[in-house]
Structures are given as C-alpha cells and as structure tokens.
Scaffold this active site. Structure first.
Site, PDB file in Angstrom:
ATOM      1  N   ALA A 192      -1.734   5.675   2.028  1.00  0.00           N
ATOM      2  CA  ALA A 192      -3.450   5.061   1.674  1.00  0.00           C
ATOM      3  C   ALA A 192      -3.440   4.420   2.936  1.00  0.00           C
ATOM      4  CB  ALA A 192      -3.194   3.669   0.843  1.00  0.00           C
ATOM      5  N   LEU A 249       1.023  -1.114  -0.178  1.00  0.00           N
ATOM      6  CA  LEU A 249       0.336   0.152   0.183  1.00  0.00           C
ATOM      7  C   LEU A 249       0.607   1.249  -0.377  1.00  0.00           C
ATOM      8  CD1 LEU A 249      -2.577  -1.232   2.514  1.00  0.00           C
ATOM      9  CD2 LEU A 249      -2.889  -0.609   0.293  1.00  0.00           C
ATOM     10  N   ASP A 250       0.407   2.464  -0.862  1.00  0.00           N
ATOM     11  CA  ASP A 250       1.084   3.205  -0.557  1.00  0.00           C
ATOM     12  C   ASP A 250       1.034   4.275   0.935  1.00  0.00           C
ATOM     13  OD1 ASP A 250       1.907   3.527  -3.580  1.00  0.00           O
ATOM     14  OD2 ASP A 250      -0.041   4.191  -3.919  1.00  0.00           O
ATOM     15  N   PRO A 251       2.436   4.970   0.522  1.00  0.00           N
ATOM     16  CA  PRO A 251       2.150   5.555   2.271  1.00  0.00           C
ATOM     17  C   PRO A 251       1.332   6.754   2.196  1.00  0.00           C
ATOM     18  CG  PRO A 251       4.135   5.600   1.152  1.00  0.00           C
ATOM     19  CD  PRO A 251       3.738   5.037   0.455  1.00  0.00           C
TER      20      PRO A 251
END
Length: 312
Positions: A46, A42-44
């Site tokens: 998100a 997951l992106d930071p």
C-alpha cells in the site's frame, strides 16, 4: 547553542514496497530521534498517508489511530490470493467468463459491504492470535481462525472498470479490474472487502493497488516524501496544538493555570462539560499543555504534554 528536540506529527506519503516500520526508521534517522511512533500501519504493497509522532507528540497517536480512513483501491475480480492482495500467491484463478460480473451484479455485491457490517479480517494480517501475529502463523502454514468484528463502511463506490485478460501461472485468464473509493472506520480491511465482493460474485478477488488518502481530517495531499533528502523534515513537523485543534474543542489557559494543570491539579475553566477530550493550550504561545475532560467547570488531565527538552 541549545535547540529544541523534535516534537510534532509528521504526515508521510509512504511509497510502495517499504513497511511502516521502515518508514519509522527513516524518520528516526532524519530527525535524529529515537522516540517516534505511528498511528496505524500500511502494508508494504500500500501507499499513502502514514501519521508519525515525534517526541512528546507520540502521546497524541492514541487519539489518531482510531480515526476514520479513506482509500482508493483496485480490486481484481477473477483471481484470489492467499493474502487477498497482490503480494500473495494465487490460490484460485476462476476468471470471470462464467460469472455474472455485469455492472448491476457488481453494484449488488459492493452495496452488501456498505454500512455497519461484520467482517472477518484477512488471514495475513497483524492481528494477534495467542500472542502471535496472524501473518506469522499463516506464513508458517499454521491454521488461523480470526473472529469477525463490527466495522462501518460509509462509502464503497466503483469509480472505474477495466475488462482485460491477464496471465496467471501461465494461463490466460479473463478478469475485471474495479477502481474503488472506500471510507471506513478504523480496523476495516479493504483487502477483506475485495475478498468478500469476489466471493459474492463467485469469481474470487484480490487487491492490486491500495492508497490511503485521508486519516480523519488529515490528507495525503499535505504529506511529505520521507526518502526525498531535499525535504526539510523538521520543518514538516506539525505542531501538537495545531493537530489537537483539528480533533478537539480548545480551552485557552494563562501561564498560572497551565502550570497548575501540568502539575496535575484540577483547575477551573469557563467551558461546557464534555464526554470527549478537550485540548488545553496556552493563550500566550499556543502550546499544547494537555488533553483534559471537563466536569462541572473543572479541568482534569487525561494526557499531559510536557514541555519538550532541548538538545545541545
């Protein structure tokens, strides 16, 4: 006294602002275990469900990473960024004042992204280009060209709308924030969905929020906060057999058959032939022995799961 080393799948509710790699590092510290992996990052920016595997259960991650995902997100129409999300730098602040952003126009743009589609991933992504991550190339100012990929978006629904004015680079800009729910196959970029909806409407767009709520049958409602030291992380580990049971058919083995399978032997079983994996578990203690294929009544190992070692 000997204690069994940690083994299982951990459902984590990742907070905003930390990377998936950081979440793995926290799990390693709290479980006192080096062998931990994840089933998709997951992106930071998100938040939401991140699946971690500990010990021998890391072998299950291969079968988790390709599961369908469900997200809630907020798309801001009127401002595009270089990363297609709020962590990026605005590259166009067109606003929505001169565009048709009626509910009907928005629905047409969203509907075009439903079903099987060909999607070009976001430039700032983890996809490798000649062995280097696309986001590393993009951040160094190098040109990045990514190939479109086939994905399926089974659900893309607008659940809320907020027309507002925000300040972008010191300029007041009219925007529309759309709350959406997206269910899609693995490999789909929700940021790219936002980008393409903005392009269709002529406004530009980016994500201001993203939360993963489901990975296959697993829900963020059952996830833990890794950073909460009061949470018993060991107790939160889901047993390998319980995870496998939610994904695959199950065949129960007696102790002799389980040992033979673990030794790599083909064993007979009363189970119909199947193309996908079957979870072989011990009848006595419900331990996952392996994932197997079944052909003409014979079980053949795809992935075995050795009995976890003990630590002093």
């Amino acid at each position: 006294m000997l204690e069994t080393a940690p083994d299982g799948i951990l459902l984590v509710d990742k907070p905003q602002g930390i990377s998936s790699h950081r979440a793995v590092s926290i799990a390693r510290r709290r479980l006192d275990l080096k062998k931990i992996g994840h089933a998709g990052t997951l992106d930071p920016m998100a938040t939401g469900l991140l699946l971690l595997g500990a010990g021998p259960s890391t072998r299950l991650l291969t079968h988790l990473v390709g599961l369908d995902k469900t997200y809630t997100a907020t798309i801001r129409l009127g401002v595009a960024t270089d990363s297609d999300d709020a962590d990026g730098t605005p590259v166009a602040a067109l606003g929505v004042a001169d565009a048709d952003v009626s509910d009907e126009a928005v629905e047409r743009a969203v509907a075009a992204q439903r079903g099987p589609i060909s999607q070009v991933p976001s430039t700032v992504s983890a996809i490798k280009v000649d062995g280097r991550r696309a986001y590393d190339l993009a951040r160094k100012g190098e040109a990045v060209t990514l190939t479109a990929r086939s994905v399926t978006v089974s659900q893309f629904d607008v659940t809320g709308r907020n027309d507002r004015v925000v300040t972008v680079d010191g300029v007041e800009t009219a925007v529309v924030d759309l709350d959406v729910v997206v269910s899609c196959t693995s490999g789909t970029y929700v940021r790219a969905l936002a980008r393409d909806v903005g392009a269709a409407l002529g406004t530009g767009a980016h994500l201001t929020a993203l939360r993963r709520t489901l990975v296959g049958p697993f829900s963020v409602a059952d996830a833990i906060d890794l950073e909460d030291e009061a949470v018993d992380v060991h107790a939160a580990l889901a047993r390998p057999a319980d995870i496998a049971r939610q994904l695959f058919p199950v065949v129960a083995l007696d102790a002799i058959a389980a040992k033979d399978l673990a030794d790599g032997k083909r064993i007979s079983a009363d189970h119909p032939d199947t193309d996908g994996p079957v979870a072989a578990v011990t009848a006595r203690d419900d331990r996952l022995v392996g994932l197997v294929s079944v052909r003409r009544g014979l079980l053949r190992v795809i992935t075995n799961f050795p009995t976890n070692g003990a630590t002093a």
